[in-house]
Scaffold this active site. Structure first.
Site, PDB file in Angstrom:
ATOM      1  N   ARG A   1       0.837  -1.204   0.000  1.00  0.00           N
ATOM      2  CA  ARG A   1       0.000   0.000   0.000  1.00  0.00           C
ATOM      3  C   ARG A   1       0.873   1.255   0.000  1.00  0.00           C
ATOM      4  O   ARG A   1       0.528   2.262  -0.625  1.00  0.00           O
ATOM      5  CB  ARG A   1      -0.981  -0.005   1.177  1.00  0.00           C
TER       6      ARG A   1
ATOM      7  N   GLU B   1     -10.030   5.606   6.924  1.00  0.00           N
ATOM      8  CA  GLU B   1      -8.593   5.867   6.944  1.00  0.00           C
ATOM      9  C   GLU B   1      -8.112   7.110   6.190  1.00  0.00           C
ATOM     10  O   GLU B   1      -7.190   7.785   6.656  1.00  0.00           O
ATOM     11  CB  GLU B   1      -7.843   4.658   6.374  1.00  0.00           C
TER      12      GLU B   1
HETATM   13  N1  MTE Z   1     -12.846   5.029  14.238  1.00  0.00           N
HETATM   14  C1  MTE Z   1     -12.941   4.719  15.538  1.00  0.00           C
HETATM   15  N2  MTE Z   1     -13.733   5.476  16.323  1.00  0.00           N
HETATM   16  N3  MTE Z   1     -12.247   3.678  16.087  1.00  0.00           N
HETATM   17  C2  MTE Z   1     -11.405   2.900  15.316  1.00  0.00           C
HETATM   18  O1  MTE Z   1     -10.775   1.969  15.829  1.00  0.00           O
HETATM   19  N4  MTE Z   1     -10.467   2.490  13.075  1.00  0.00           N
HETATM   20  C3  MTE Z   1     -10.137   3.058  11.772  1.00  0.00           C
HETATM   21  C4  MTE Z   1     -11.358   3.747  11.146  1.00  0.00           C
HETATM   22  N5  MTE Z   1     -12.003   4.603  12.107  1.00  0.00           N
HETATM   23  C5  MTE Z   1     -11.275   3.211  13.928  1.00  0.00           C
HETATM   24  C6  MTE Z   1     -12.050   4.289  13.419  1.00  0.00           C
HETATM   25  C7  MTE Z   1      -9.629   2.086  10.818  1.00  0.00           C
HETATM   26  S1  MTE Z   1      -8.003   1.634  10.928  1.00  0.00           S
HETATM   27  C8  MTE Z   1     -10.403   1.543   9.834  1.00  0.00           C
HETATM   28  S2  MTE Z   1      -9.758   0.487   8.685  1.00  0.00           S
HETATM   29  C9  MTE Z   1     -11.829   1.870   9.719  1.00  0.00           C
HETATM   30  O2  MTE Z   1     -12.269   2.733  10.755  1.00  0.00           O
HETATM   31  C10 MTE Z   1     -12.642   0.583   9.757  1.00  0.00           C
HETATM   32  O3  MTE Z   1     -13.988   0.802   9.762  1.00  0.00           O
HETATM   33  P1  MTE Z   1     -14.887   1.011   8.434  1.00  0.00           P
HETATM   34  O4  MTE Z   1     -14.245   0.243   7.342  1.00  0.00           O
HETATM   35  O5  MTE Z   1     -16.189   0.474   8.843  1.00  0.00           O
HETATM   36  O6  MTE Z   1     -14.866   2.476   8.180  1.00  0.00           O
HETATM   37  N1  HPA Z   2      -5.849  -2.747   4.628  1.00  0.00           N
HETATM   38  C1  HPA Z   2      -6.022  -3.400   5.782  1.00  0.00           C
HETATM   39  N2  HPA Z   2      -5.792  -4.684   5.907  1.00  0.00           N
HETATM   40  C2  HPA Z   2      -5.381  -5.364   4.845  1.00  0.00           C
HETATM   41  C3  HPA Z   2      -5.184  -4.741   3.631  1.00  0.00           C
HETATM   42  C4  HPA Z   2      -5.429  -3.364   3.502  1.00  0.00           C
HETATM   43  O1  HPA Z   2      -5.263  -2.751   2.444  1.00  0.00           O
HETATM   44  N3  HPA Z   2      -4.761  -5.664   2.750  1.00  0.00           N
HETATM   45  C5  HPA Z   2      -4.697  -6.820   3.436  1.00  0.00           C
HETATM   46  N4  HPA Z   2      -5.064  -6.652   4.708  1.00  0.00           N
HETATM   47 MO1  MOS Z   3      -7.579  -0.296   9.387  1.00  0.00          MO
HETATM   48  S1  MOS Z   3      -5.549  -0.019   9.546  1.00  0.00           S
HETATM   49  O1  MOS Z   3      -7.377  -1.070   7.814  1.00  0.00           O
HETATM   50  O2  MOS Z   3      -7.763  -1.576  10.464  1.00  0.00           O
END
Ligand code: MTE
Ligand code: HPA
Ligand code: MOS
Length: 779
Positions: free
Chosen positions: A324, A726
């Site tokens: 990534r 993210e």
């Molecule tokens: N928001 C909160 N409040 N707590 C979390 O742990 N994790 C982040 C983001 N926002 C997180 C957060 C991460 S690393 C990811 S990948 C996404 O939320 C995952 O949730 P979603 O794919 O449902 O947005």
């Molecule tokens: N994000 C988070 N987790 C993962 C990914 C990614 O792009 N690819 C494989 N595991």
């Molecule tokens: Mo988020 S770093 O893809 O859990």
């Protein structure tokens, strides 16, 4: 007045999506009634575990004397690698990750044994009494040292396009340099925890704070030598995961289950904060060497970057993280001739893992650093250089990995933000301020973001859901995603309510449970709502279609013309309350529950050539930050931040704005105050909030203007929304570059401040000293 980020609602007759509704658990959070794993009432006979940790970064275990541990108050059992009935591994991809050290320790903090006692405190006290005799081996602690020693957890990767070398040699101007960007502790407020409860006939229920219940099920089954159908993993919610519970909840799940299976009693393993930080991996730090050629206008002609990360002692997710990073070095810029390399240094430190952005931020910050230097060399505003290099059309829309950028809105988005933030006028005001202010310097930066949405491992882009409509008309949805505060349940509930034409109050989401939806992916890569929202929509739609067919049979007319809205079903001139229709349909033996499934179409990736179509679409954003830096003390303050983020047609603008705000501040912490520091003996010394500084509420800017960009996903995503989890973590690049801008004002913007991240006060002072030393006329 509307919340500043609230887009105008589309004129649709029934909308449960697109509304700024509160988080489904907000009330419970505030009342302290939301149940986290440690709040679940304990089963009688529950025991508590703690881990005995290595104190050496790399050593053979010569003698492991656990007599004092066994003799300690309240201790019931002490388990080592020999007590693991199945496989001693919790690695998610490459199986190089022991649950308990087997004769060799590879980092300070590595678990060697599990102690189980009557209370949490007794277990922790006993865990310190292990007497280990080590035969020490040489340790590698930094990515640079790993590179020098050719020590990698997987083969280095490279993505090249065009003729970098030729283009670089021909380029009229060049910039070369190095950069270091530190790692970051996830610092979820709820630490790692797992509670394993034996069930009849080899069954095991594991209540675990995890982003990836299916992976926990898998790891526990292997560790116990049982099948997946013996293991049930459940997670109602996490108090934050941030990537830290994507793979690394596995150690805790496995250890609690091993102990529970051994003793045939429920065992809870709750990590103390210091142990959590000593044991688990973090965001990967990166070291970069770059060499870029450009023309007199600032257009990049050739770009090479060589990145090496601190992967830690095992691979964990480092491969996909580095991939990534490689696929985000371009950020919003068309780079014709590139040579991008990344290597995952094997070091004797925690095994680094997922953290919000997953390598994307680490890839993109390098090109931003380079553009910052190009602008300074040319005496131009960095925004102009950024804009000049943006992806465009007609050939300048192809990423280095071959995906065509078909949804680019960065030009419009940045133009809007430049206007609304008053960027140009503030640039002039800051220049005037700095002329008259020798010590306090102001800085300003606008940085853009493009972030690819999808797991970069194609098969992970799938999800399942289960929707039950009960006879009273109430609805229960279960899906493969996990709730970590990000609001996935709220969004999925909105989707289901919308599909069936009822209020959100009709719908409830239940805990994620591997016995309900099987073979789920981690809730990660920002795809949680995208994937599970689609799966739940699929399930709800099937139920709606069955209800519509039933209504058409009852009232005449075509099933396709039956409408569901306002808690009412409209069929051939008849109006029936949703609940009433459901009851009638039940009596007529209509199936009122359904599964649903979704797999993101159109994705492919060839890891050998590092090319393909890894992302479903891109999310965009930009931010302007203004800082004041005290160049005598290195203290600084974020005076104002303006953020514009593209959430497509947002499923829930209130939640999305919360996500953008949170990610911005979290990313700002990464780049400024959060410093991980290992002592020469390889011990992480910053393993508690006393030494590791995350942002507090007082670090939020007084003037914080977060808005959502009016857009609609060109891809057929769930209700044309875009992911939000993210990408906004990259927006506080603007803070880092504003600090760099302020420091560079010291020398009238003639010298590039050699600023690494995190830009702590010490680092700022180092950069200040370097600028002063480099100024013409300096002694
Ligand atoms: N928001 C909160 N409040 N707590 C979390 O742990 N994790 C982040 C983001 N926002 C997180 C957060 C991460 S690393 C990811 S990948 C996404 O939320 C995952 O949730 P979603 O794919 O449902 O947005
Ligand atoms: N994000 C988070 N987790 C993962 C990914 C990614 O792009 N690819 C494989 N595991
Ligand atoms: Mo988020 S770093 O893809 O859990």
């Amino acid at each position: 007045m509307n919340h500043p980020g609230t887009p105008v609602l589309k004129a649709v007759p029934w909308a449960q999506v697109g509304k700024p509704l509160p988080h489904e658990s907000a009330r419970l959070h505030v009342l302290g009634q939301a149940t986290y794993t440690d709040d679940i009432p304990e089963v009688q006979g529950t025991l508590h575990a703690a881990l005995g940790l290595s104190s050496k970064p790399h050593a053979k275990i010569v003698v492991l004397d656990l007599a004092a541990v066994r003799a300690s108050a309240g201790v019931v059992a002490v388990l080592t690698v020999d007590d693991i009935p199945g496989t001693n591994d919790c690695g998610p991809i490459i199986h190089d990750d022991p649950i308990l050290a087997d004769a060799l320790v590879m980092y300070v903090g590595q678990p060697i044994f599990i102690v189980v006692a009557d209370t949490h405190d007794n277990a922790r006290r006993a865990a310190r009494l292990g007497a280990v005799t080590y035969d020490e081996l040489p340790a590698i602690l930094t990515p640079q040292a790993a590179k020098a020693a050719n020590s990698y957890v997987l083969p280095p990767m490279r993505l090249a396009r065009g003729d970098y070398q030729g283009a670089f040699e021909r380029a009229p101007r060049k910039v070369e340099g190095q950069l270091y960007v530190g790692g970051q502790e996830q610092f979820y407020l709820e630490g790692q925890i797992s509670y394993a409860i034996p069930k009849e006939d080899s069954g095991m229920l594991v209540l675990c704070s995890t982003q990836h219940p299916s992976e926990m099920q898998h790891v526990v089954a292997h560790a116990l030598g049982r099948h997946s159908h013996h293991i049930v993993v459940e997670c109602r919610r996490m108090g934050g995961g941030f990537g830290g519970k994507e793979s690394q909840s596995a150690l805790w799940a496995a250890a609690s289950a091993i102990a529970a299976a051994h003793l045939k009693r429920p065992v809870k393993l709750r990590a103390d904060r210091d142990d959590d930080m000593l044991v688990t991996g973090k965001r990967h730090c990166f070291h970069y060497e770059y060499a870029v050629g450009y023309d007199d206008e600032g257009k990049i002609l050739a770009a090479k970057v060589d990145m090496v990360t601190r992967a830690g002692y095992s691979a964990d997710l480092s491969g996909p993280v580095a991939t990534r990073a490689v696929c985000h070095f371009d950020n919003t810029y068309y780079l014709s001739d590139v040579d991008i390399r990344a290597a995952c240094g094997k070091t004797n430190t925690q095994s680094n893992t997922a953290f919000r952005g997953f390598g994307g931020p680490q890839g993109a910050i390098a090109i931003e650093y380079i553009i910052d230097e190009i602008a300074r060399a040319l005496g131009r505003d960095a925004l102009d250089i950024r804009r000049l290099n943006f992806y465009g059309a007609g050939g300048t829309d192809v990423t280095p990995y071959g995906q065509v950028v078909v949804d680019n809105v960065i030009h419009e988005l940045v133009a809007e933000l430049e206007q609304s933030s008053d960027y140009r006028a503030r640039r002039d005001a800051i220049a005037r301020f700095n002329r008259d202010s020798p010590v306090l310097k102001r800085g300003l930066a606008l940085t853009p973001v493009k972030f690819g949405i999808a797991f970069n491992v194609t098969h992970l882009n799938q999800a399942g859901a289960l929707v039950h409509v009960y006879v009273d008309g109430s609805i229960l949805v279960n899906h493969g995603g996990t709730e970590m505060g990000q609001g996935i349940n709220t969004k999925v509930m909105q989707v289901v309510a919308h599909e069936l034409g009822v209020d959100l109050a009709h719908v409830r989401a239940s805990a994620t449970d591997t016995s309900k939806v099987a073979n789920t992916s981690a809730t990660a890569a920002s795809t949680g709502a995208d994937l599970n929202g689609k799966a739940a929509q699929d399930a709800a739609r099937q139920i709606r279609e069955r209800l519509a067919a039933y209504a058409a049979r009852q009232y005449g007319g075509a099933a396709a013309l039956v409408r569901f809205s306002n808690n009412t079903v409209f069929a051939n001139g008849h109006e029936v309350a949703f609940c009433d229709l459901v009851q009638k349909a039940y009596l007529a033996r209509v199936q009122l529950w359904s599964d649903g499934f979704y797999a993101t179409p159109g994705l492919h990736w060839d890891p050998k050539t590092m090319s393909g179509h890894p992302f479903s679409y891109y999310a965009y954003g930009a931010a302007v930050a203004e800082v004041v830096v005290d160049t005598l003390t290195g203290e600084w303050k974020l005076a104002r931040a303006d953020v514009l983020y593209d959430a497509g047609q947002s499923l829930n603008p209130a939640i999305d704005i919360g996500q953008v705000e949170g990610a911005f501040i979290q990313g700002m912490g990464w780049l400024t105050t959060e410093e991980l520091w290992w002592n020469p003996g390889g011990k992480l010394m910053t393993h508690a909030p006393s030494t590791y500084k995350i942002p507090g509420v007082s670090d939020c800017p007084e003037d914080f203007r977060v808005r959502l960009f009016e857009n609609r996903n060109v891809e057929d995503s769930i209700h044309r929304s875009k992911a939000v989890g993210e990408p906004p973590l990259l927006l506080p690049f603007s803070v880092f570059f504003a600090i760099r801008d302020a420091i560079s004002a010291l020398g009238g913007h003639r010298v590039d401040p050699p600023l690494n991240a995190p830009a702590t006060s010490e680092e700022i002072l180092r950069a200040v000293a370097a600028v002063e030393a480099a100024l013409p006329g300096a002694a």
